[in-house]
Design a protein around this motif. Structure first.
Motif, PDB file in Angstrom:
ATOM      1  N   LYS A  31       0.819  -1.212   0.000  1.00  0.00           N
ATOM      2  CA  LYS A  31       0.000   0.000   0.000  1.00  0.00           C
ATOM      3  C   LYS A  31       0.855   1.265   0.000  1.00  0.00           C
ATOM      4  CE  LYS A  31      -4.058  -2.098   2.066  1.00  0.00           C
ATOM      5  NZ  LYS A  31      -5.007  -2.115   3.184  1.00  0.00           N
ATOM      6  N   LEU A  32       1.936   1.262   0.773  1.00  0.00           N
ATOM      7  CA  LEU A  32       2.817   2.435   0.796  1.00  0.00           C
ATOM      8  C   LEU A  32       3.525   2.618  -0.541  1.00  0.00           C
ATOM      9  CD1 LEU A  32       4.346   2.225   4.380  1.00  0.00           C
ATOM     10  CD2 LEU A  32       2.717   3.912   3.516  1.00  0.00           C
ATOM     11  N   GLU A  33       3.945   1.523  -1.142  1.00  0.00           N
ATOM     12  CA  GLU A  33       4.563   1.621  -2.465  1.00  0.00           C
ATOM     13  C   GLU A  33       3.584   2.217  -3.474  1.00  0.00           C
ATOM     14  OE1 GLU A  33       7.746  -2.072  -2.175  1.00  0.00           O
ATOM     15  OE2 GLU A  33       5.729  -2.456  -2.938  1.00  0.00           O
ATOM     16  N   TYR A  34       2.328   1.785  -3.398  1.00  0.00           N
ATOM     17  CA  TYR A  34       1.294   2.325  -4.282  1.00  0.00           C
ATOM     18  C   TYR A  34       1.161   3.840  -4.097  1.00  0.00           C
ATOM     19  CZ  TYR A  34      -3.239   3.460  -6.214  1.00  0.00           C
ATOM     20  OH  TYR A  34      -4.248   4.054  -6.926  1.00  0.00           O
ATOM     21  N   VAL A  35       1.140   4.280  -2.848  1.00  0.00           N
ATOM     22  CA  VAL A  35       1.005   5.712  -2.560  1.00  0.00           C
ATOM     23  C   VAL A  35       2.172   6.494  -3.162  1.00  0.00           C
ATOM     24  CG1 VAL A  35       1.102   7.436  -0.695  1.00  0.00           C
ATOM     25  CG2 VAL A  35      -0.398   5.451  -0.493  1.00  0.00           C
ATOM     26  N   PHE A  36       3.392   5.987  -3.005  1.00  0.00           N
ATOM     27  CA  PHE A  36       4.554   6.713  -3.526  1.00  0.00           C
ATOM     28  C   PHE A  36       4.616   6.692  -5.051  1.00  0.00           C
ATOM     29  CE2 PHE A  36       6.259   5.949   0.848  1.00  0.00           C
ATOM     30  CZ  PHE A  36       6.274   7.285   1.211  1.00  0.00           C
ATOM     31  N   VAL A  37       4.204   5.609  -5.672  1.00  0.00           N
ATOM     32  CA  VAL A  37       4.142   5.559  -7.135  1.00  0.00           C
ATOM     33  C   VAL A  37       3.081   6.536  -7.639  1.00  0.00           C
ATOM     34  CG1 VAL A  37       3.500   4.098  -9.105  1.00  0.00           C
ATOM     35  CG2 VAL A  37       5.057   3.223  -7.360  1.00  0.00           C
ATOM     36  N   LEU A  38       1.923   6.539  -6.990  1.00  0.00           N
ATOM     37  CA  LEU A  38       0.861   7.478  -7.359  1.00  0.00           C
ATOM     38  C   LEU A  38       1.339   8.920  -7.220  1.00  0.00           C
ATOM     39  CD1 LEU A  38      -2.119   7.960  -8.116  1.00  0.00           C
ATOM     40  CD2 LEU A  38      -2.634   7.898  -5.663  1.00  0.00           C
ATOM     41  N   ALA A  39       2.023   9.209  -6.125  1.00  0.00           N
ATOM     42  CA  ALA A  39       2.537  10.566  -5.911  1.00  0.00           C
ATOM     43  C   ALA A  39       3.530  10.955  -7.005  1.00  0.00           C
ATOM     44  CB  ALA A  39       3.188  10.664  -4.539  1.00  0.00           C
ATOM     45  N   ARG A  40       4.392  10.033  -7.354  1.00  0.00           N
ATOM     46  CA  ARG A  40       5.376  10.316  -8.404  1.00  0.00           C
ATOM     47  C   ARG A  40       4.678  10.559  -9.742  1.00  0.00           C
ATOM     48  NH1 ARG A  40       8.141   5.628  -8.842  1.00  0.00           N
ATOM     49  NH2 ARG A  40       8.928   5.955  -6.753  1.00  0.00           N
ATOM     50  N   ASN A  41       3.711   9.715 -10.062  1.00  0.00           N
ATOM     51  CA  ASN A  41       3.025   9.819 -11.353  1.00  0.00           C
ATOM     52  C   ASN A  41       2.127  11.043 -11.459  1.00  0.00           C
ATOM     53  OD1 ASN A  41       4.248   7.466 -12.206  1.00  0.00           O
ATOM     54  ND2 ASN A  41       2.521   6.170 -11.684  1.00  0.00           N
ATOM     55  N   THR A  42       1.632  11.522 -10.353  1.00  0.00           N
ATOM     56  CA  THR A  42       0.729  12.675 -10.363  1.00  0.00           C
ATOM     57  C   THR A  42       1.396  13.949  -9.857  1.00  0.00           C
ATOM     58  OG1 THR A  42      -0.127  12.144  -8.152  1.00  0.00           O
ATOM     59  CG2 THR A  42      -1.313  11.222 -10.056  1.00  0.00           C
ATOM     60  N   GLU A  43       2.706  13.853  -9.599  1.00  0.00           N
ATOM     61  CA  GLU A  43       3.480  14.988  -9.085  1.00  0.00           C
ATOM     62  C   GLU A  43       2.825  15.572  -7.830  1.00  0.00           C
ATOM     63  OE1 GLU A  43       4.155  17.717 -12.290  1.00  0.00           O
ATOM     64  OE2 GLU A  43       5.305  16.265 -13.434  1.00  0.00           O
ATOM     65  N   SER A  44       2.530  14.691  -6.886  1.00  0.00           N
ATOM     66  CA  SER A  44       1.872  15.068  -5.642  1.00  0.00           C
ATOM     67  C   SER A  44       2.822  14.917  -4.464  1.00  0.00           C
ATOM     68  CB  SER A  44       0.650  14.174  -5.401  1.00  0.00           C
ATOM     69  OG  SER A  44      -0.259  14.281  -6.455  1.00  0.00           O
ATOM     70  N   TYR A  45       2.504  15.621  -3.398  1.00  0.00           N
ATOM     71  CA  TYR A  45       3.205  15.461  -2.136  1.00  0.00           C
ATOM     72  C   TYR A  45       2.476  14.423  -1.301  1.00  0.00           C
ATOM     73  CZ  TYR A  45       5.668  19.795  -3.184  1.00  0.00           C
ATOM     74  OH  TYR A  45       6.445  20.758  -3.758  1.00  0.00           O
ATOM     75  N   VAL A  46       3.220  13.669  -0.498  1.00  0.00           N
ATOM     76  CA  VAL A  46       2.623  12.708   0.428  1.00  0.00           C
ATOM     77  C   VAL A  46       2.760  13.289   1.828  1.00  0.00           C
ATOM     78  CG1 VAL A  46       2.714  10.381   1.375  1.00  0.00           C
ATOM     79  CG2 VAL A  46       3.207  10.752  -1.043  1.00  0.00           C
ATOM     80  N   VAL A  47       1.635  13.358   2.541  1.00  0.00           N
ATOM     81  CA  VAL A  47       1.616  13.876   3.907  1.00  0.00           C
ATOM     82  C   VAL A  47       1.054  12.790   4.814  1.00  0.00           C
ATOM     83  CG1 VAL A  47       0.673  15.613   5.455  1.00  0.00           C
ATOM     84  CG2 VAL A  47       1.287  16.233   3.115  1.00  0.00           C
ATOM     85  N   PHE A  48       1.828  12.429   5.822  1.00  0.00           N
ATOM     86  CA  PHE A  48       1.381  11.449   6.811  1.00  0.00           C
ATOM     87  C   PHE A  48       0.770  12.215   7.974  1.00  0.00           C
ATOM     88  CE2 PHE A  48       4.410   9.087   4.358  1.00  0.00           C
ATOM     89  CZ  PHE A  48       3.838   7.820   4.287  1.00  0.00           C
ATOM     90  N   VAL A  49      -0.494  11.940   8.259  1.00  0.00           N
ATOM     91  CA  VAL A  49      -1.201  12.695   9.293  1.00  0.00           C
ATOM     92  C   VAL A  49      -1.385  11.903  10.584  1.00  0.00           C
ATOM     93  CG1 VAL A  49      -2.378  14.170   7.653  1.00  0.00           C
ATOM     94  CG2 VAL A  49      -3.442  12.016   8.347  1.00  0.00           C
TER      95      VAL A  49
END
Length: 71
Positions: A31-49
């Motif tokens: 799941k974390l790998e998916y989040v980071f791949v998605l962030a890379r592909n969409t040029e997004s920041y990942v924020v852990f809350v």
């Protein structure tokens, strides 16, 4: 426009909670790998809350090891 992916309480750990039938560590990593791949592909920041690891101290907990495996 800034794009943000918000991730809640991960509670990464290597032992498997009693209520889980799957391989909890592998599921969390996937799941974390998916989040980071998605962030890379969409040029997004990942924020852990919430909590990343499952112990009060990240350097002593499994969360730190999980992030080392992701890198």
């Amino acid at each position: 426009m800034i794009k943000i992916i918000k991730v809640g309480d991960v509670h990464a750990r290597y032992d498997v909670p009693k209520s889980r039938l799957d391989s909890y560590p592998d599921t969390v990593l996937t799941k974390l790998e998916y989040v980071f791949v998605l962030a890379r592909n969409t040029e997004s920041y990942v924020v852990f809350v919430g909590d990343i690891g499952n112990s009060p101290s990240l350097h002593k907990g499994d969360g730190y090891i999980f992030f080392l495996r992701l890198m």
